[in-house]
Design an enzyme around this catalytic site. Structure first.
Site, PDB file in Angstrom:
ATOM      1  N   TRP A  34     -26.418  24.004 -42.417  1.00  0.00           N
ATOM      2  CA  TRP A  34     -27.131  22.985 -43.191  1.00  0.00           C
ATOM      3  C   TRP A  34     -28.134  22.233 -42.314  1.00  0.00           C
ATOM      4  O   TRP A  34     -29.018  21.559 -42.809  1.00  0.00           O
ATOM      5  CB  TRP A  34     -26.158  21.999 -43.840  1.00  0.00           C
ATOM      6  N   GLU A  58     -16.896  15.715 -39.048  1.00  0.00           N
ATOM      7  CA  GLU A  58     -15.847  16.743 -39.022  1.00  0.00           C
ATOM      8  C   GLU A  58     -14.583  16.260 -38.318  1.00  0.00           C
ATOM      9  O   GLU A  58     -13.634  17.028 -38.169  1.00  0.00           O
ATOM     10  CB  GLU A  58     -16.391  18.013 -38.361  1.00  0.00           C
ATOM     11  N   LYS A  88     -17.582  11.561 -35.815  1.00  0.00           N
ATOM     12  CA  LYS A  88     -18.292  12.522 -34.961  1.00  0.00           C
ATOM     13  C   LYS A  88     -19.800  12.356 -35.088  1.00  0.00           C
ATOM     14  O   LYS A  88     -20.535  12.427 -34.109  1.00  0.00           O
ATOM     15  CB  LYS A  88     -17.877  13.940 -35.375  1.00  0.00           C
TER      16      LYS A  88
HETATM   17  C1  BGC Z   1     -21.720  19.736 -36.624  1.00  0.00           C
HETATM   18  C2  BGC Z   1     -22.246  20.306 -37.907  1.00  0.00           C
HETATM   19  C3  BGC Z   1     -23.359  21.294 -37.591  1.00  0.00           C
HETATM   20  C4  BGC Z   1     -22.887  22.344 -36.595  1.00  0.00           C
HETATM   21  C5  BGC Z   1     -24.015  23.256 -36.146  1.00  0.00           C
HETATM   22  C6  BGC Z   1     -21.258  20.876 -35.718  1.00  0.00           C
HETATM   23  O1  BGC Z   1     -20.812  20.359 -34.498  1.00  0.00           O
HETATM   24  O2  BGC Z   1     -20.626  18.887 -36.874  1.00  0.00           O
HETATM   25  O3  BGC Z   1     -22.748  19.281 -38.729  1.00  0.00           O
HETATM   26  O4  BGC Z   1     -23.776  21.898 -38.768  1.00  0.00           O
HETATM   27  O5  BGC Z   1     -22.366  21.723 -35.449  1.00  0.00           O
HETATM   28  O6  BGC Z   1     -25.018  22.524 -35.509  1.00  0.00           O
END
Ligand code: BGC
Length: 762
Positions: free
Chosen positions: A355, A486, A598
């Site tokens: 995303w 996350e 995060k």
């Molecule tokens: C982030 C996500 C992101 C992914 C790729 C993760 O650490 O929490 O939002 O899409 O990394 O960059």
């Protein structure tokens, strides 16, 4: 953190070899051209710590999923853009001893990336174990002007005595991925040919991408071109060896011209012809001419996307580094390609789409390139709509509901952690938001009609099925999700997810209503093709009117999720030293129970939907959530920089800017050796243009609300907007806006309506 990249406005420089950080430097000095790219591995042998990686965009392998405990609905594979052909290799023997920096005494060393010209330089002097001292000057390019080609020039001088030098220049197709799940070989050899050029052909297993690499070597000894050397081929390998006896002070120069083409772009029976043609285009030129062409191609890019900062070299270097990397990762010519979070600079997340593209990268390409580039990013998702519907179907959704994957290369989901694959569904919202953002910026409402609406309907259908009616609340709720943060999984009513779901439904209804007026026939044809039922719109409206959006009226903030206030709310600043990054120090269980965030979550929603909130609401939410945020995703600081700038928290905005801008150069998160954080680099650009310069589009008009960090004298950039091109320069006590196009434009600048005539008229 690391602090050894030398500050310079146009160059990235390291002036010493640090073997222990070689993988970090390999990431930093990566180069590419949108079609392919590579970590800054050495040409000559190197027995120290290194991660070899050269990648071709879109050439991937479906690596069988590896998980601890299989859950129904997990994808069978994780697509990887894989290590392709090691084309730079030069095996160098000096009086029978291999040149290998890990075995040498290094007298001097410099690596320098010239971002203005798109050329990587390396020079060193070293004393070999056999006492021979050599000096190397290497130059390397991934050509922008002929994107299926690359070249290098490598000059070796013997310094302290005569020497017999043997140089073997080769293509090596026997490469592996460090992150391969089952140590599988991803390639099968097809052919090797050494009759004329050196040719290596191989094919990926399963996906059957065929790649042909064609190399021409040109060698000079003391300025005299040499006839071709002894050629050798083996499975996956072609090489050519040249010998010279050099007197002390004499040099040998090797130039490698290579074309790499794949069946992604050419029919199988035309691969050879394509490789020959492309190789001819570069090999017919001198190396200096190639550098000139590369410099001109980069000049055109810099003309559109450079940001100039006066008075702060660290910030200047950083923003250029970010812009440089974005442009070498994605050029927007091919709607089948996208922007991987690590681009061509590493394996982890390399080459696959998140995303991040829609939420962070799109605005950068919108403002710095022709609209077709951003449109291609939207088309990428449009082409994957059927797969998104299938993906939702696998999870039990039906009737055209679309759930776009968390991670993908071809439209199929690749991610395999249930709390993300099944629950981090807010990504669907970002894809809808990107359509809105694109149309808001470009005014290309035709796109909505021909492509966008179909995607919006699929996404809205998903949300309408994903929510449920709560008898207790007498409202719709959304259970079991993971928001952008996350560090929380399986939560109920993540405010951001609920908010973006409602926004999608409302926007889709609005577009349907618009289409009814503008393109009635086309709309009915679409709705009938999608088997759109009469009851869908009223249901969506009911959800829009009755969705539960958690908030705490006492504090005047939106709640990240149900129960968030039950947590112990101890600001990050009070955490003991040495526990961050949390994800490297705390158990997952402890992280989940903690209040630490995060990356922007509620604040991500505030960023997207800023115009719905008054400044006090934004301030309260920022003041509540920012102190709890650990910014352990590279995507976090930029959103905070933009909101802090809006709130007049200028020092904070600047602090977040530097953090996002120099994230990789200074290795803030201690993970740059895995590859660069390409998608968050777009966030750096956003931090200046939307943060410091406050650029917004409202009601079809560009707005700027500027401030300038205290230690900067000025900053300046260009934006393209609806056929006009503006140059904005903000200094400590003045500003300048120039219209570099042919039509006048009216903008709101620091609250004042300005009509800007084309520059040539004034
Ligand atoms: C982030 C996500 C992101 C992914 C790729 C993760 O650490 O929490 O939002 O899409 O990394 O960059």
């Amino acid at each position: 953190m690391k602090n050894y990249i030398i500050h310079d406005p146009w160059h990235i420089i390291e002036d010493q070899f640090r073997a222990e950080h070689n993988e970090f430097s390999e990431s930093i000095f990566s180069i590419g051209n949108g079609r392919m790219g590579q970590r800054a591995n050495f040409e000559e042998a190197y027995s120290g710590k290194t991660m070899q990686g050269s990648y071709l965009a879109g050439v991937y392998y479906p690596d069988k999923t590896r998980v601890g405990w299989w859950k129904n609905g997990y994808p069978e594979y994780f697509a990887k853009v894989i290590n392709a052909v090691q084309w730079i290799g030069l095996d160098i023997q000096i009086d029978g001893t291999t040149l290998d920096l890990a075995q040498c005494e290094i007298i001097s060393f410099e690596r320098r990336l010239d971002m203005k010209a798109g050329v990587l330089y390396r020079t060193f002097r070293a004393k070999m174990p056999n006492g021979k001292e050599v000096e190397i000057t290497a130059k390397r390019m991934y050509h922008l002007f002929q994107s299926d080609t690359a070249s290098l020039q490598y000059t070796l001088r013997v310094l302290n005595s005569d020497a017999d030098v043997a140089v073997r220049s080769y293509l090596d197709g026997d490469v592996v991925n460090r992150d391969s799940n089952y140590d599988e070989r991803f390639w099968v050899p097809i052919a090797e040919d050494i009759q004329d050029d050196l040719v290596l052909v191989k094919e990926t297993r399963k996906t059957t991408f065929r790649v042909e690499a064609r190399l021409r070597n040109v060698c000079y000894v003391g300025g005299t071109a040499q006839s071709s050397g002894i050629k050798r081929k083996e499975q996956f390998y072609v090489g050519e060896e040249l010998h010279a006896h050099l007197k002390a002070g004499e040099s040998i120069r090797m130039e490698k011209y290579v074309a790499m083409v794949s069946s992604l772009n050419h029919p199988l029976d035309k691969l050879t012809e394509a490789a020959q043609n492309s190789l001819e285009k570069i090999a017919s030129k001198s190396y200096d001419e190639l550098i000139q062409l590369q410099t001109e191609a980069w000049a055109r890019i810099w003309e559109e996307s450079d940001i100039q900062i006066e008075g702060d070299v660290a910030a200047q270097q950083a923003i250029r580094f970010n812009i440089f990397q974005l442009n070498q990762t994605y050029t927007g010519e091919d709607a089948r390609l996208n922007i991987g979070p690590k681009g061509f600079t590493g394996e982890k997340y390399g080459g696959v789409t998140y995303w991040d593209t829609e939420a962070y990268c799109l605005p950068f390409y919108l403002a710095t390139q022709e609209p077709k580039v951003a449109r291609n990013l939207l088309l990428y998702r449009y082409q994957h709509l059927e797969k998104a519907i299938e993906n939702a179907g696998k999870l039990g959704f039906s009737d055209g509901a679309a759930l776009y994957p968390m991670v993908t290369i071809n439209g199929e989901e690749c991610h395999n952690e249930w709390e993300i694959t099944f629950e981090e569904i807010h990504r669907n919202g970002a894809i809808a938001f990107a359509i809105y953002n694109y149309v808001r910026y470009t005014d290309d409402s035709e796109y909505l009609s021909t492509h966008g609406l179909e995607v919006l309907i699929g996404i809205s259908r998903f949300w309408a099925q994903r929510v449920n009616w709560s008898e207790q609340k007498q409202q719709y709720v959304m259970l079991g999700v993971t928001g952008p943060n996350e560090y929380e999984n399986n939560v109920n009513n993540n405010w951001y997810t609920n908010k973006i779901a409602v926004w999608c439904l409302r926007y889709t209804l609005k577009v349907i209503a618009q289409e009814q007026t503008l393109h009635e026939d086309r709309l009915y044809e679409l709705l009938s093709r999608l088997d759109f039922k009469a009851e869908e719109s009223p249901l969506w409206q009911h959800i829009v009117d009755n969705m539960y959006l958690p908030e705490d009226s006492g504090r005047g903030v939106f709640l990240q999720q149900d129960g968030f206030l039950d947590k112990e709310l101890i600001p990050v600043a009070e955490l003991p030293a040495g526990v961050r990054p949390l994800n490297q120090h705390w158990s997952w269980d402890r992280i989940l129970r903690s209040c630490y965030i995060k990356q922007a979550d509620v604040l991500q929603g505030i960023y997207f939907f800023e115009d719905e909130f008054d400044t006090n609401t934004i301030r309260r939410n920022y003041d509540f959530y920012e102190p709890l945020t650990v910014h352990e995703s590279s995507l976090s600081p930029c959103v905070h920089a933009i909101i802090a700038a809006k709130l007049g928290k200028e020092d904070k905005a600047y602090e977040f800017y530097l953090r996002t801008a120099r994230l990789d150069l200074d290795d803030y998160n201690n993970d740059t050796e895995d590859g660069l954080h390409i998608t968050s680099m777009a966030g750096t650009w956003l931090a200046i243009v939307e943060g410091f310069a406050g650029m917004r589009v409202r009601d079809g008009q560009l707005h700027f609300q500027t401030f300038i960090p205290k230690n900067w004298q000025s900053y300046a950039f260009h934006v393209q907007y609806r056929g006009t091109k503006l140059y904005i320069n903000v200094s400590q006590d003045d500003f300048e806006v120039k219209n570099l196009s042919d039509t006048e434009i009216s903008i709101i600048f620091n609250g004042e309506q300005l009509l800007i005539e084309p520059e040539w008229k004034s």
